[in-house]
Design a protein around this motif. Structure first.
Motif, PDB file in Angstrom:
ATOM      1  N   ILE A   7      35.875  34.298  37.611  1.00 43.59           N
ATOM      2  CA  ILE A   7      36.550  35.183  38.565  1.00 43.59           C
ATOM      3  C   ILE A   7      36.989  34.355  39.767  1.00 43.59           C
ATOM      4  N   VAL A   8      38.301  34.317  39.985  1.00 43.61           N
ATOM      5  CA  VAL A   8      38.827  33.549  41.109  1.00 43.61           C
ATOM      6  C   VAL A   8      39.394  34.531  42.132  1.00 43.61           C
ATOM      7  N   GLU A   9      38.685  34.689  43.211  1.00 42.23           N
ATOM      8  CA  GLU A   9      39.061  35.681  44.233  1.00 42.23           C
ATOM      9  C   GLU A   9      38.393  35.289  45.536  1.00 42.23           C
ATOM     10  N   ASP A  10      39.182  35.202  46.617  1.00 41.47           N
ATOM     11  CA  ASP A  10      38.590  34.776  47.894  1.00 41.47           C
ATOM     12  C   ASP A  10      37.942  35.928  48.650  1.00 41.47           C
ATOM     13  N   GLU A  11      38.371  37.174  48.358  1.00 38.54           N
ATOM     14  CA  GLU A  11      37.760  38.305  49.054  1.00 38.54           C
ATOM     15  C   GLU A  11      36.421  38.624  48.389  1.00 38.54           C
ATOM     16  N   GLU A  12      35.374  38.344  49.123  1.00 42.19           N
ATOM     17  CA  GLU A  12      34.039  38.413  48.560  1.00 42.19           C
ATOM     18  C   GLU A  12      33.692  39.789  47.998  1.00 42.19           C
ATOM     19  N   LEU A  13      34.114  40.815  48.731  1.00 41.61           N
ATOM     20  CA  LEU A  13      33.785  42.180  48.323  1.00 41.61           C
ATOM     21  C   LEU A  13      34.384  42.505  46.942  1.00 41.61           C
ATOM     22  N   ILE A  14      35.640  42.155  46.781  1.00 40.82           N
ATOM     23  CA  ILE A  14      36.322  42.408  45.497  1.00 40.82           C
ATOM     24  C   ILE A  14      35.652  41.589  44.390  1.00 40.82           C
ATOM     25  N   ARG A  15      35.354  40.327  44.731  1.00 43.28           N
ATOM     26  CA  ARG A  15      34.724  39.447  43.750  1.00 43.28           C
ATOM     27  C   ARG A  15      33.386  40.019  43.277  1.00 43.28           C
ATOM     28  N   GLU A  16      32.622  40.516  44.232  1.00 42.91           N
ATOM     29  CA  GLU A  16      31.312  41.091  43.909  1.00 42.91           C
ATOM     30  C   GLU A  16      31.424  42.308  42.997  1.00 42.91           C
ATOM     31  N   VAL A  17      32.403  43.162  43.312  1.00 42.33           N
ATOM     32  CA  VAL A  17      32.600  44.376  42.504  1.00 42.33           C
ATOM     33  C   VAL A  17      32.934  44.002  41.054  1.00 42.33           C
ATOM     34  N   ILE A  18      33.887  43.062  40.921  1.00 41.31           N
ATOM     35  CA  ILE A  18      34.282  42.631  39.562  1.00 41.31           C
ATOM     36  C   ILE A  18      33.084  41.993  38.859  1.00 41.31           C
ATOM     37  N   LYS A  19      32.379  41.169  39.605  1.00 44.14           N
ATOM     38  CA  LYS A  19      31.227  40.460  39.041  1.00 44.14           C
ATOM     39  C   LYS A  19      30.199  41.444  38.479  1.00 44.14           C
ATOM     40  N   ASP A  20      29.824  42.430  39.313  1.00 49.54           N
ATOM     41  CA  ASP A  20      28.834  43.428  38.882  1.00 49.54           C
ATOM     42  C   ASP A  20      29.295  44.150  37.618  1.00 49.54           C
ATOM     43  N   TYR A  21      30.547  44.516  37.633  1.00 49.37           N
ATOM     44  CA  TYR A  21      31.088  45.266  36.515  1.00 49.37           C
ATOM     45  C   TYR A  21      31.068  44.468  35.219  1.00 49.37           C
ATOM     46  N   PHE A  22      31.487  43.213  35.330  1.00 49.22           N
ATOM     47  CA  PHE A  22      31.531  42.375  34.136  1.00 49.22           C
ATOM     48  C   PHE A  22      30.129  41.976  33.679  1.00 49.22           C
ATOM     49  N   GLU A  23      29.237  41.782  34.619  1.00 51.13           N
ATOM     50  CA  GLU A  23      27.858  41.460  34.232  1.00 51.13           C
ATOM     51  C   GLU A  23      27.209  42.631  33.507  1.00 51.13           C
ATOM     52  N   ASP A  24      27.470  43.824  34.017  1.00 49.94           N
ATOM     53  CA  ASP A  24      26.937  45.022  33.360  1.00 49.94           C
ATOM     54  C   ASP A  24      27.477  45.159  31.940  1.00 49.94           C
ATOM     55  N   ALA A  25      28.708  44.662  31.741  1.00 50.73           N
ATOM     56  CA  ALA A  25      29.330  44.760  30.416  1.00 50.73           C
ATOM     57  C   ALA A  25      28.908  43.595  29.517  1.00 50.73           C
TER      58      ALA A  25
END
Ligand code: CA
Length: 226
Positions: A7-25
């Protein structure tokens, strides 16, 4: 083995949301907060998918995409800001396979990611998944292309384009048709995108490039016999 996503994203909040979602999957998530870090990670590790924001510090998303594409055929989904149609087009020209517009639902992003990975890895296995014409063999089970027995690395879009033309051999396919069939219904792109990809595809095909004919004012055609 887990499916690896960068995940390449400088906005930490967005990165975290994507991260959580993909980790859960069930994905194994690696993060990069700027373009330079992304290039470095993509070069040293193998990922099954890269989610790439365009507006990034140090090196922008387009340049990152182009750089990665020089050596890797990993599927890339670009993350664009709302209303930036040109960004989508640019992304495709630099070798991105899909895009998603901010703000987006992580659910939709995950669905796109899964669809792309599935398409690339090829899940169905039987002999009908092999098409071979004029010394060019596309194996849809292993998602590989061989030209005169030599494996050729194609990006997912180049692969789809070649496969579509081969499946419709002898028929002229307009740029419009190719855009809608290969890029999908949700892509209202510039017709030059098709030309750009054909050019790149031909460059990888050596002598066999001649099998993809340009039909003036009409489109492209795969011709088996030259
Ligand atoms: Ca950004």
């Amino acid at each position: 083995m887990k499916t690896g996503v960068l995940i390449v994203e400088d906005e930490e909040l967005i990165r975290e949301v994507i991260k959580d979602y993909f980790e859960d999957a069930g994905f194994e998530v690696t993060e990069a907060a700027d373009g330079a870090e992304a290039i470095e990670l993509a070069e040293e590790r193998e990922f099954d998918l890269i989610l790439l924001d365009i507006m990034l510090p140090k090196v922008d998303g387009f340049s990152v995409c182009r750089k990665i594409r020089k050596t890797k055929s990993v599927p890339i989904i670009m993350i664009t800001a709302r209303g930036e149609e040109d960004d989508k087009l640019m992304g495709y020209e630099f070798g991105a396979d899909d895009y998603i517009t901010k703000p987006f639902s992580p659910k939709v992003l995950l669905a796109k990611a899964n669809a792309l990975i599935k398409r690339v890895s090829g899940t169905i296995c039987n002999d009908e998944n092999v098409i071979s014409l004029a010394g060019i063999t596309v194996n849809q089970s292993s998602h590989t292309v061989r030209i005169d027995e030599e494996y050729v690395e194609l990006t997912p879009k180049e692969y789809d384009l070649l496969l579509y033309l081969m499946n419709n051999k002898g028929k002229v396919m307009s740029r419009d048709t190719l855009l809608s069939k290969v890029w999908g219904y949700d892509y209202f792109g510039d017709l030059r995108t098709v030309d750009t990809h054909i050019k790149k595809l031909r460059a990888k095909m050596g002598d066999k490039a001649a099998h993809i004919k340009t039909i003036i004012k009409a489109g492209y055609k795969f011709e088996e016999a030259l």
